[in-house]
Design a protein around this motif. Structure first.
Motif, PDB file in Angstrom:
ATOM      1  N   SER A   1      36.614  39.888  23.319  1.00 39.61           N
ATOM      2  CA  SER A   1      37.326  38.697  22.855  1.00 39.61           C
ATOM      3  C   SER A   1      37.148  38.488  21.354  1.00 39.61           C
ATOM      4  CB  SER A   1      36.850  37.457  23.613  1.00 39.61           C
ATOM      5  OG  SER A   1      37.173  37.563  24.974  1.00 39.61           O
ATOM      6  N   VAL A   2      35.930  38.703  20.872  1.00 38.70           N
ATOM      7  CA  VAL A   2      35.678  38.577  19.424  1.00 38.70           C
ATOM      8  C   VAL A   2      36.502  39.602  18.660  1.00 38.70           C
ATOM      9  CG1 VAL A   2      33.928  38.901  17.621  1.00 38.70           C
ATOM     10  CG2 VAL A   2      33.401  37.512  19.642  1.00 38.70           C
ATOM     11  N   LEU A   3      36.505  40.848  19.121  1.00 38.64           N
ATOM     12  CA  LEU A   3      37.280  41.879  18.425  1.00 38.64           C
ATOM     13  C   LEU A   3      38.781  41.599  18.507  1.00 38.64           C
ATOM     14  CD1 LEU A   3      35.234  45.086  19.273  1.00 38.64           C
ATOM     15  CD2 LEU A   3      35.247  43.751  17.144  1.00 38.64           C
ATOM     16  N   GLN A   4      39.240  41.051  19.612  1.00 38.34           N
ATOM     17  CA  GLN A   4      40.652  40.686  19.715  1.00 38.34           C
ATOM     18  C   GLN A   4      40.994  39.604  18.691  1.00 38.34           C
ATOM     19  OE1 GLN A   4      43.065  42.263  21.317  1.00 38.34           O
ATOM     20  NE2 GLN A   4      44.469  40.849  20.310  1.00 38.34           N
TER      21      GLN A   4
ATOM     22  N   ARG B   1      41.348  41.394  15.478  1.00 37.98           N
ATOM     23  CA  ARG B   1      42.605  42.158  15.435  1.00 37.98           C
ATOM     24  C   ARG B   1      43.745  41.245  14.992  1.00 37.98           C
ATOM     25  NH1 ARG B   1      40.641  43.958  20.555  1.00 37.98           N
ATOM     26  NH2 ARG B   1      39.586  45.939  20.231  1.00 37.98           N
ATOM     27  N   ALA B   2      43.806  40.046  15.558  1.00 35.58           N
ATOM     28  CA  ALA B   2      44.871  39.099  15.211  1.00 35.58           C
ATOM     29  C   ALA B   2      44.759  38.655  13.750  1.00 35.58           C
ATOM     30  CB  ALA B   2      44.813  37.889  16.148  1.00 35.58           C
ATOM     31  N   ILE B   3      43.551  38.364  13.309  1.00 32.76           N
ATOM     32  CA  ILE B   3      43.367  37.911  11.921  1.00 32.76           C
ATOM     33  C   ILE B   3      43.692  39.028  10.942  1.00 32.76           C
ATOM     34  CG2 ILE B   3      41.605  37.220  10.234  1.00 32.76           C
ATOM     35  CD1 ILE B   3      40.307  35.620  12.586  1.00 32.76           C
TER      36      ILE B   3
ATOM     37  N   ALA C   1      46.539  36.380   5.993  1.00 26.29           N
ATOM     38  CA  ALA C   1      45.107  36.086   6.091  1.00 26.29           C
ATOM     39  C   ALA C   1      44.513  36.060   4.681  1.00 26.29           C
ATOM     40  CB  ALA C   1      44.404  37.139   6.946  1.00 26.29           C
ATOM     41  N   PRO C   2      43.632  35.125   4.420  1.00 27.33           N
ATOM     42  CA  PRO C   2      43.105  34.993   3.049  1.00 27.33           C
ATOM     43  C   PRO C   2      42.158  36.120   2.668  1.00 27.33           C
ATOM     44  CG  PRO C   2      41.914  33.556   4.539  1.00 27.33           C
ATOM     45  CD  PRO C   2      43.030  34.178   5.340  1.00 27.33           C
TER      46      PRO C   2
END
Length: 142
Positions: A58-61, A64-66, A72-73
């Motif tokens: 979940s953290v890696l997903q 991936r989105a960011i 993304a900054p």
């Protein structure tokens, strides 16, 4: 006899792992980001404004989105300080974005001879204490 370089101290190694995290973010490197997170220890992440993301996949997903988001900054890490507690380390730092400053806590665990991330949390820095910290850029700041 030739002199050899001193091995990195644990503090240096943790601070390097922390900088690798910000490099992966700024370079949008999913491969590097995946390699930074622990595989055997539980992990969690709290992105600014998000609820807690729990579990490695979940953290890696979330990353991936960011990282796939072209808006993304860019983030510069500074005033990073590491605290060691045996095989656990905490890095407290500030993140500088175009839109403001965040304060971040990054936790690492010693895993397979290296320091791997187990927790990242960043939130807006709204009020500073009465003593303004000395701004110290990280050595490999972009």
């Amino acid at each position: 006899m030739a002199e050899t370089a001193d091995p990195l101290t644990d503090i240096d190694a943790v601070l390097n792992a922390n900088l690798d995290f910000y490099r992966a973010f700024n370079d949008r490197s999913l491969k590097t980001m995946e390699a930074l997170w622990a595989k055997s220890a539980p992990v969690l992440c709290v992105h600014p404004g998000w609820t807690t993301v729990i579990g490695r996949e979940s953290v890696l997903q979330s990353w991936r989105a960011i990282l796939a988001n072209p808006d993304a900054p860019r983030v510069m890490c500074h005033d990073d300080r590491a605290f060691l507690y045996g095989d656990i380390a905490i890095v407290q730092c500030e993140e500088e974005l175009d839109s403001g400053h965040l304060v971040a806590t990054n936790m690492f665990i010693r895993e397979n001879g290296g320091w791997k991330m187990i927790h990242h949390q960043a939130s807006p820095l709204i009020v500073r204490g009465s003593e303004e910290p000395q701004r110290r850029p990280s050595p490999t700041r972009h």
